[in-house]
Design a protein around this motif. Sequence first.
Motif, PDB file in Angstrom:
ATOM      1  N   THR A 104       0.833  -1.199   0.000  1.00  0.00           N
ATOM      2  CA  THR A 104       0.000   0.000   0.000  1.00  0.00           C
ATOM      3  C   THR A 104       0.872   1.255   0.000  1.00  0.00           C
ATOM      4  OG1 THR A 104      -1.754  -1.136   1.204  1.00  0.00           O
ATOM      5  CG2 THR A 104      -1.759   1.277   1.281  1.00  0.00           C
ATOM      6  N   PRO A 105       0.601   2.194  -0.880  1.00  0.00           N
ATOM      7  CA  PRO A 105       1.347   3.461  -0.828  1.00  0.00           C
ATOM      8  C   PRO A 105       0.899   4.269   0.391  1.00  0.00           C
ATOM      9  CG  PRO A 105      -0.346   3.561  -2.529  1.00  0.00           C
ATOM     10  CD  PRO A 105      -0.373   2.171  -2.004  1.00  0.00           C
ATOM     11  N   VAL A 106       1.839   4.761   1.165  1.00  0.00           N
ATOM     12  CA  VAL A 106       1.500   5.537   2.351  1.00  0.00           C
ATOM     13  C   VAL A 106       2.234   6.871   2.303  1.00  0.00           C
ATOM     14  CG1 VAL A 106       1.052   3.520   3.812  1.00  0.00           C
ATOM     15  CG2 VAL A 106       3.367   4.447   3.682  1.00  0.00           C
ATOM     16  N   GLY A 107       1.654   7.863   2.962  1.00  0.00           N
ATOM     17  CA  GLY A 107       2.267   9.183   3.021  1.00  0.00           C
ATOM     18  C   GLY A 107       3.269   9.283   4.154  1.00  0.00           C
ATOM     19  N   GLU A 108       3.826  10.477   4.294  1.00  0.00           N
ATOM     20  CA  GLU A 108       4.833  10.690   5.325  1.00  0.00           C
ATOM     21  C   GLU A 108       4.251  10.552   6.727  1.00  0.00           C
ATOM     22  OE1 GLU A 108       6.401  14.480   4.359  1.00  0.00           O
ATOM     23  OE2 GLU A 108       7.509  13.768   2.591  1.00  0.00           O
TER      24      GLU A 108
END
Length: 906
Positions: A130-134
């Motif tokens: 899953t792409p996750v943010g900072e």
Amino acid sequence: MTTLVEMLDAADVTNETAQLRHALFCSHYMRRTLEADPALLAPLRENMQRAWSAEEMRGFLGGFSIGDETTLKHALRKLRQHVMLRVIARDLNRLCDLEEVMATMTALAEVGVNFALDHLDRWQRAIYGTPVGEDGEAQQLIVIGMGKLGGRELNVSSDIDLIFAFGESGETDGAKKITNNEYFSALGKKLIAAIGETTADGFVFRMDMRLRPYGDSGPLVGSLAMLEQYYQAQGREWERYAWIKGRVIAGAERELQSLMRPFVYRKYLDYSAFASMRDLKAQIQREVARRDMRDNIKLGPGGIREIEFIAQVFQLVRGGRDGELQIRPTLAVLDKIADKGLLPRETVNQLSAAYVFLRDLEHRLQYLQDAQTQMLPSDDDSRIRIARGMGYDVWDDFMAALQSHRDAVERHFSEVFSIEQESGAETAHPLNEVWAGGMADDDADNRLAAHGYANAAEARYQLQTVKNSGRYQQLPGASRERFDALLPAVLRLAGATPNPDDTLKRMLQLLESICRRASYLALLAEYPQALQLVTRLASASPWLAGYLAQYPILLDELLDTRTLYAAPDFAQFAADLDRRLAEAEGDIEQQMDIMRHFKHAHTFRFAAQDLAGDLPLETLSDYLSALADLILAAVLKTVWPHVRGKHRDTPAFAIIGYGKLGGKELGYASDLDIIFLHEDAAPEAGEVYARFGQRIGNWLNSPTSAGLLYDTDLRLRPDGASGLLVSAVEAFEHYQKNKAWTWEHQALTRARFVAGDAAIGEKFDCIRDEILRQPRDLEKLRADVIAMRQKMHEGHPNKSDLFDIKHDSGGIVDVEFIVQYLVLAHARQHPELTLNHGNIALLGYAGKLGLIPADLAKNVANAYREFRRHQHASRLQGETRQTRIAHENASEKVAAVRALWELVLG
């Protein structure tokens, strides 16, 4: 291959079969598709009488087993075939309207994109995680539909304009990590292929990604931070137009919309949009001419694009200040434009009818071959099919109807965008050269004098001062061009007024104050009638010219004289203000500005009507007082939800107006004498309402970028400045009955409930009535009134040779004190004197009751009215000090007032 003749039995004469034959005649695409896959005919026959829904589309796709991109593409394209066939059959047989066709195609795009994205994203996450943010939050692809998809107006053979975005930078959390940008770029490419790639089953929609930042040369997908930086720093005018229709069709919407709204919709009225869209239209026209596209019903003269431009220009100009215009469908926008009086309803009706006709025609052109075209055909076979599809037996009849619509659109487009202004017919006026320069001073002076200027040298000097000023010299090129274009017109218009020199001075001050806001220069350039009107107003009133310079947004009020000079509808005003405040919910600064703009706009309207001689003095004061009442009510409603510690949904709180507000005698610059009452037994009520009162005072008194709302005076509350800011009703009653001075009862004669809890207002009225009607020692009352009047005389000494119409003996204050005495002395026997109908009406009542001579009452009422007219007139002429006139001009009126004073109080 099975032929359609075999599928549609020639002997079958049912209505349904006739409808299918008509559709097949008008659409080669439909014929080809059914012949290639005869299985499509049965569901078409079965469902032709009902519209598609998004739910039915999702159900159709759910019937497929989707295991990879190949099966995904197959399912989506089969759905498109079924949707297209039913839409074509229903539309060509008038079983549906344009709205259904556009809604169905929009639903197909949204369902298709979301269905494909769900599968593609799931498959890709299985590889990368899953792409996750900072901040650790999961990210998703945001798909923005632009153009007709964003506006829910999609064509049957349209491409879809998309922009891809994602929340923030980061990386995937799987074993095989990649950056979020890499992840969403790969996902975007797969989505483009799933929807736009041509396979054996055809395509779903052609895809156009060129509206993204930097177009084809830019990255396919960008973070929200990248989008914000691009549009703030580099966003171009045409991108503003495009984003009017922008709408998230997949992914999180809220953050993107709040990010883009300030780019599309300016906070101020943006009249520069007219010139920008005129330029864009000119570019299109050059391209149409170059490619010989006059038969293009979208881009050619009187085509769809011109209607869209008309709708969009009003959105761009006004959408930032009117949230009701921040909508997307063209027909809905046009309807709002008519509702708001921005265009005549008949004009909008013609544009709307043309839009429906042209969009119907566009679809029939595309039904022929499923081609993305808006060109009229040149071959006879196609022409007859198009004519029949539009309901005409012959091509010439159809073309006559088409031309009628296109002529109407072209005419209205030229009117809205003032195309005729570019003819340059006025360039030879003698005064143009005075501003342009190059003339000898004497020649310029002679020319100015010949056009009405009494002090031509001073006028020339003023012009030169403006031209040499840093403000003018530092204007951007486009703004300076507009300024240069306006000045010769200002010279001509000012020269035609009764006072050219003063008018020119005021107009130059106005233009200098607004010139750094290109939109206001654009407004005056786009609307010559507004420039004419503002010149007339500046000629008549330096105060009004200064008011415009201080609040240049009021220039917008000049565009529609029907509204400017219309009788006020305060109920509608209140509804409009409530709506605007609701749109700005959560932004206190913007709400404060909205109230100030609202007050300034209506004050300006009343002043314009006053100058035109349309408002009697009492009516003007009634209007200004009703406006204040309305605004105070809105302040209460807006401020209360934000009061710390509030203990109820609706405050048991009221505002009582005294003085000119209470007596409905407000002038243009009057402050508001008010007190606050509450009736609430809760233990915390006193503290909560004190905070409430403080916040109300801040809302009214605090200057913002939009100016001041009202100056207020709260010293008439019990115990004055040393007393509680907010009094309980019971405490107020006790004070008035046991502690109040005579002058406080005098003030009560002009007090009334103006806003808040009506039940408290009724109790106040009862208290007031009881106080005013209580028995009094008339000698003591007379002595108290005279003593207070003497104290006011001493506080306003007049050392001039002129008569101060307010404070001098025989002036306004004397009349007010006479009336107050009569009310307090006689209201016990004559209850009608407690009616708060104003001093003029109360003088009439006293005369009819025989308390004073009727003829003297009439003369004093006329004197009071004339004095107040002088006050209003002096305000319009820019006088800020007390109004004073020559004694000989006031002698008869002063004599009448002094005679009544001697009779009543002498």
